[in-house]
Design a protein around this motif. Structure first.
Motif, PDB file in Angstrom:
ATOM      1  N   UNK A  99     -50.306  -2.397  21.919  1.00  0.00           N
ATOM      2  CA  UNK A  99     -49.333  -3.480  21.715  1.00  0.00           C
ATOM      3  C   UNK A  99     -49.295  -4.420  22.912  1.00  0.00           C
ATOM      4  N   UNK A 100     -49.460  -3.882  24.124  1.00  0.00           N
ATOM      5  CA  UNK A 100     -49.418  -4.709  25.335  1.00  0.00           C
ATOM      6  C   UNK A 100     -50.816  -5.155  25.765  1.00  0.00           C
ATOM      7  N   UNK A 101     -51.759  -5.128  24.827  1.00  0.00           N
ATOM      8  CA  UNK A 101     -53.126  -5.512  25.134  1.00  0.00           C
ATOM      9  C   UNK A 101     -53.970  -4.314  25.529  1.00  0.00           C
ATOM     10  N   UNK A 102     -55.270  -4.348  25.245  1.00  0.00           N
ATOM     11  CA  UNK A 102     -56.150  -3.229  25.612  1.00  0.00           C
ATOM     12  C   UNK A 102     -56.376  -3.165  27.110  1.00  0.00           C
ATOM     13  N   UNK A 252     -51.348 -14.680  16.017  1.00  0.00           N
ATOM     14  CA  UNK A 252     -50.778 -14.012  17.189  1.00  0.00           C
ATOM     15  C   UNK A 252     -49.267 -13.853  17.029  1.00  0.00           C
ATOM     16  N   UNK A 253     -48.749 -12.735  17.535  1.00  0.00           N
ATOM     17  CA  UNK A 253     -47.313 -12.474  17.487  1.00  0.00           C
ATOM     18  C   UNK A 253     -46.590 -13.067  18.683  1.00  0.00           C
ATOM     19  N   UNK A 254     -47.327 -13.511  19.695  1.00  0.00           N
ATOM     20  CA  UNK A 254     -46.719 -14.063  20.909  1.00  0.00           C
ATOM     21  C   UNK A 254     -47.678 -15.088  21.493  1.00  0.00           C
ATOM     22  N   UNK A 255     -47.133 -16.159  22.086  1.00  0.00           N
ATOM     23  CA  UNK A 255     -47.963 -17.231  22.635  1.00  0.00           C
ATOM     24  C   UNK A 255     -48.866 -16.721  23.752  1.00  0.00           C
ATOM     25  N   UNK A 256     -48.451 -15.678  24.462  1.00  0.00           N
ATOM     26  CA  UNK A 256     -49.273 -15.146  25.542  1.00  0.00           C
ATOM     27  C   UNK A 256     -50.589 -14.557  25.049  1.00  0.00           C
ATOM     28  N   UNK A 257     -50.660 -14.258  23.762  1.00  0.00           N
ATOM     29  CA  UNK A 257     -51.892 -13.708  23.198  1.00  0.00           C
ATOM     30  C   UNK A 257     -52.895 -14.799  22.842  1.00  0.00           C
ATOM     31  N   UNK A 258     -52.503 -16.069  22.950  1.00  0.00           N
ATOM     32  CA  UNK A 258     -53.399 -17.195  22.698  1.00  0.00           C
ATOM     33  C   UNK A 258     -54.170 -17.543  23.974  1.00  0.00           C
ATOM     34  N   UNK A 259     -55.194 -18.345  23.823  1.00  0.00           N
ATOM     35  CA  UNK A 259     -55.910 -18.866  24.991  1.00  0.00           C
ATOM     36  C   UNK A 259     -55.070 -19.964  25.623  1.00  0.00           C
ATOM     37  N   UNK A 260     -54.754 -19.823  26.916  1.00  0.00           N
ATOM     38  CA  UNK A 260     -53.867 -20.756  27.612  1.00  0.00           C
ATOM     39  C   UNK A 260     -54.507 -21.277  28.893  1.00  0.00           C
ATOM     40  N   UNK A 261     -54.214 -22.525  29.210  1.00  0.00           N
ATOM     41  CA  UNK A 261     -54.621 -23.098  30.489  1.00  0.00           C
ATOM     42  C   UNK A 261     -53.370 -23.618  31.193  1.00  0.00           C
ATOM     43  N   UNK A 262     -53.177 -23.188  32.435  1.00  0.00           N
ATOM     44  CA  UNK A 262     -52.001 -23.599  33.205  1.00  0.00           C
ATOM     45  C   UNK A 262     -52.394 -24.672  34.214  1.00  0.00           C
ATOM     46  N   UNK A 263     -51.499 -25.636  34.431  1.00  0.00           N
ATOM     47  CA  UNK A 263     -51.742 -26.630  35.471  1.00  0.00           C
ATOM     48  C   UNK A 263     -51.604 -25.969  36.834  1.00  0.00           C
ATOM     49  N   UNK A 264     -52.484 -26.349  37.752  1.00  0.00           N
ATOM     50  CA  UNK A 264     -52.411 -25.829  39.112  1.00  0.00           C
ATOM     51  C   UNK A 264     -51.407 -26.642  39.921  1.00  0.00           C
TER      52      UNK A 264
END
Length: 612
Positions: A99-102, A252-264
């Motif tokens: 559930x919390x990722x492999x 995906x059940x949560x946005x964190x499970x998607x591919x994300x890019x954060x601004x530095x």
């Protein structure tokens, strides 16, 4: 819970008397008072996302190498032991199927079997260190009680992942802020990062992204939004972008499970030529914010409901039951995961699944088990559209019934009710908030006709689960400074989300009995017993017997005879009784009252009734 066989002296009154001795559960594993370090030579940590500090994938370091635990045969007892290894007092739950990722590296333990009282995980049985036939898709996790063991050293408990993750998501209305009714269904997407709330650049934003965001916020689906209006509005406002490049599949059940890019931090130009991402969600039938939405949803043809939730203390949670050939049955938890649970949640008008529960965490069902090894992609409109296996009785038992906890919209109804005067937060006199902006004040509810259904709605609105009692008199609880009765004639069906949705007298308050002593109160409970009569056995064993009145004094004193017995010519004459043998199953998650141990029960020789 094992069924118990009892003999009935009158149709239903005596039945309720006899239930008391049948449903006492076993105590939870005891917790040692103090623990200062983990198992000798081992280190423990919680990992994965999205998670809170007291939950996550369990990882163990042995011989300098970090590894995980397989979920095969994993139980709450094993979770108790591991939570104590991690420095918490006990476990409140556990998770399976990564559930919390492999994780990565070795799978140190498989088929872990604990009684729950072990001082160390090394005392539990398993296949041996490093001996496993699992993959990391079967990594186990734990949810610990957020309470630390005294004196425990934190140095080997949790190693925090350094990468950025989205903790929470919300929609901020761009116009009419503060005047719109809850829940908020449309607005600018904002994500919570370690530095605070930030907006998301809409470049490359897709309907799949919106679907995931709506699911997290408790809504089953999304709809198109007027992007031109928001682009025009965005030119007049300042924006703080923290995230871009969001790419979700939509399941995906949560946005964190998607591919994300954060601004530095050193990025000088953010979201050039773009604007903030905007999402509009469609609320489920329970949460339609306006009458127009309700009418629109009601106008759609409603087919027969083939999925339901049972045994949950709160909306959007419970044991999953499905309808097949006019018979309700349960779902086996084999391969049960967040994708399948999310299909159920969205089908019922909620958001994506917050938890996929296994091991009959929401109580055991009865009868058939219709589905097993359900494998959903997450895009199916119904659980019945997912590939599944039809099973035989040997494949699965009700101790493996699957359940869900769904994401729900924030409605704010819990801020309009409170309890006062009780001995704990689960009981007290009910107070409600009325009035408009600038004139809000708290008041009491008239106790006339207040009953279990009204108490159920109050406990649900408070977030405290079921109602054990609905009280019409609360003179033994101090009312404090609140003395005005502001609501009367409350009549609920029991399914409402708040007392405002129940019928009541409106602004005109009329009480038969005045004074604060005759106001409404509740005693709430997070768990409840759920008793089910074995009706087939009743039909097979029922017979009529005449009994002299002089032999029924004890039954009469305990109100186990029909009301007409009060006018009989005691001790002469007789009563004709319906007698039958029956099995009573407790399918709930609480012992039936009273909760006293069997050693304190007294045997009544007059009619073979155990009571307390």
């Amino acid at each position: 819970m094992r069924p118990v066989s009892v003999w009935q002296w009158s149709p239903w009154g005596l039945l309720l008397c006899l239930l008391c001795s049948s449903c006492l559960g076993s105590p939870s594993p005891s917790t040692p008072p103090e623990k200062r370090a983990g198992s000798q030579g081992l280190r423990f940590r919680l990992a994965g996302f999205p998670r809170k500090p007291f939950e996550g994938r369990v990882e163990i370091q042995r011989a300098g190498e970090w590894g995980t635990i397989c979920d095969d045969d994993f139980t709450l007892q094993a979770a108790h032991v591991l939570c104590r290894e991690l420095g918490f007092t006990e476990a409140t739950g556990w998770t399976h199927s990564a559930k919390y990722g492999p994780g990565t590296g070795r799978i140190w333990l498989d088929n872990l079997s604990c009684s729950g009282t072990e001082q160390s995980v090394t005392e539990c049985a398993s296949r041996g260190w490093g001996n496993s036939d699992c993959t990391h898709d079967e990594d186990a996790g734990v949810i610990c009680k957020d309470q630390r063991l005294p004196g425990f050293s934190d140095s080997n408990v949790i190693e925090v992942e350094q990468q950025l993750q989205v903790e929470e998501v919300r929609l901020r209305p761009a116009v009419g802020r503060g005047r719109r009714p809850l829940p908020v269904t449309e607005g600018l997407v904002e994500v919570k990062l370690p530095d605070g709330w930030s907006q998301v650049c809409d470049k490359g934003w897709s309907a799949h992204n919106s679907h995931v965001v709506c699911g997290m916020l408790g809504f089953p689906s999304e709809k198109r939004v007027n992007t031109a209006f928001y682009r025009l509005l965005a030119q007049r406002q300042q924006h703080s972008f923290g995230l871009h490049g969001v790419a979700c599949v939509g399941t995906e059940a949560h946005l964190s499970l998607c591919s994300l890019e954060f601004y530095r931090a050193n990025d000088t130009t953010r979201c050039p030529g773009g604007g903030p991402a905007v999402v509009s969600c469609v609320p489920g039938p329970l949460y339609a914010a306006s009458s127009g939405q309700k009418k629109q949803q009601q106008s759609k043809p409603q087919g027969e409901t083939r999925v339901r939730l049972k045994g949950g203390a709160h909306p959007g949670e419970g044991r999953v039951e499905v309808l097949k050939a006019s018979t309700w049955g349960t779902v086996c938890d084999r391969k049960w995961d967040l994708q399948a649970a999310s299909v159920v949640c969205r089908e019922l008008g909620f958001g994506s699944a917050r938890e996929a529960l296994s091991g009959a965490r929401m109580g055991q069902g009865m009868g058939a088990i219709h589905l097993s090894e359900v494998r959903c992609s997450g895009q199916e409109p119904s659980l019945w559209k997912c590939p599944h296996k039809n099973i035989t009785a040997e494949d699965c038992s009700h101790s493996q019934d699957a359940g869900v906890r769904c994401n729900l919209p924030y409605t704010g109804v819990e801020t309009k009710i409170r309890l006062s005067g009780g001995r704990s937060r689960h009981e007290g006199r009910v107070e409600v908030q009325i009035g408009g902006p600038g004139s809000l004040h708290w008041g009491l509810i008239c106790g006339d006709d207040w009953g279990t259904r009204e108490a159920m709605v109050a406990c649900r609105q408070l977030g405290l689960g079921y109602a054990s009692h609905g009280l019409q008199e609360t003179w033994y609880w101090d009312s404090g400074n609140t003395t005005e009765v502001v609501m009367s004639g409350v009549r609920c069906t029991g399914s409402e989300l708040s007392l405002d949705q129940c019928a009541h007298h409106g602004t005109h308050v009329a009480c038969k009995r005045t004074g604060t002593r005759f106001t409404a109160g509740v005693i709430c409970s997070e768990t409840a017993s759920d008793l089910l009569l074995h009706s087939a056995l009743v039909q097979e064993t029922a017979y009529i017997e005449d009994r002299p009145l002089h032999m029924l004094y004890c039954a009469a004193e305990e109100n186990c005879l029909a009301r007409s017995a009060r006018s009989a010519n005691w001790p002469y004459g007789h009563r004709r009784l319906l007698r039958f043998s029956s099995q009573i199953h407790n399918l709930g998650r609480a012992d039936f009252r009273p909760k006293a141990g069997r050693h304190s029960w007294v045997w009544h020789e007059c009619h073979g009734l155990a009571s307390h």
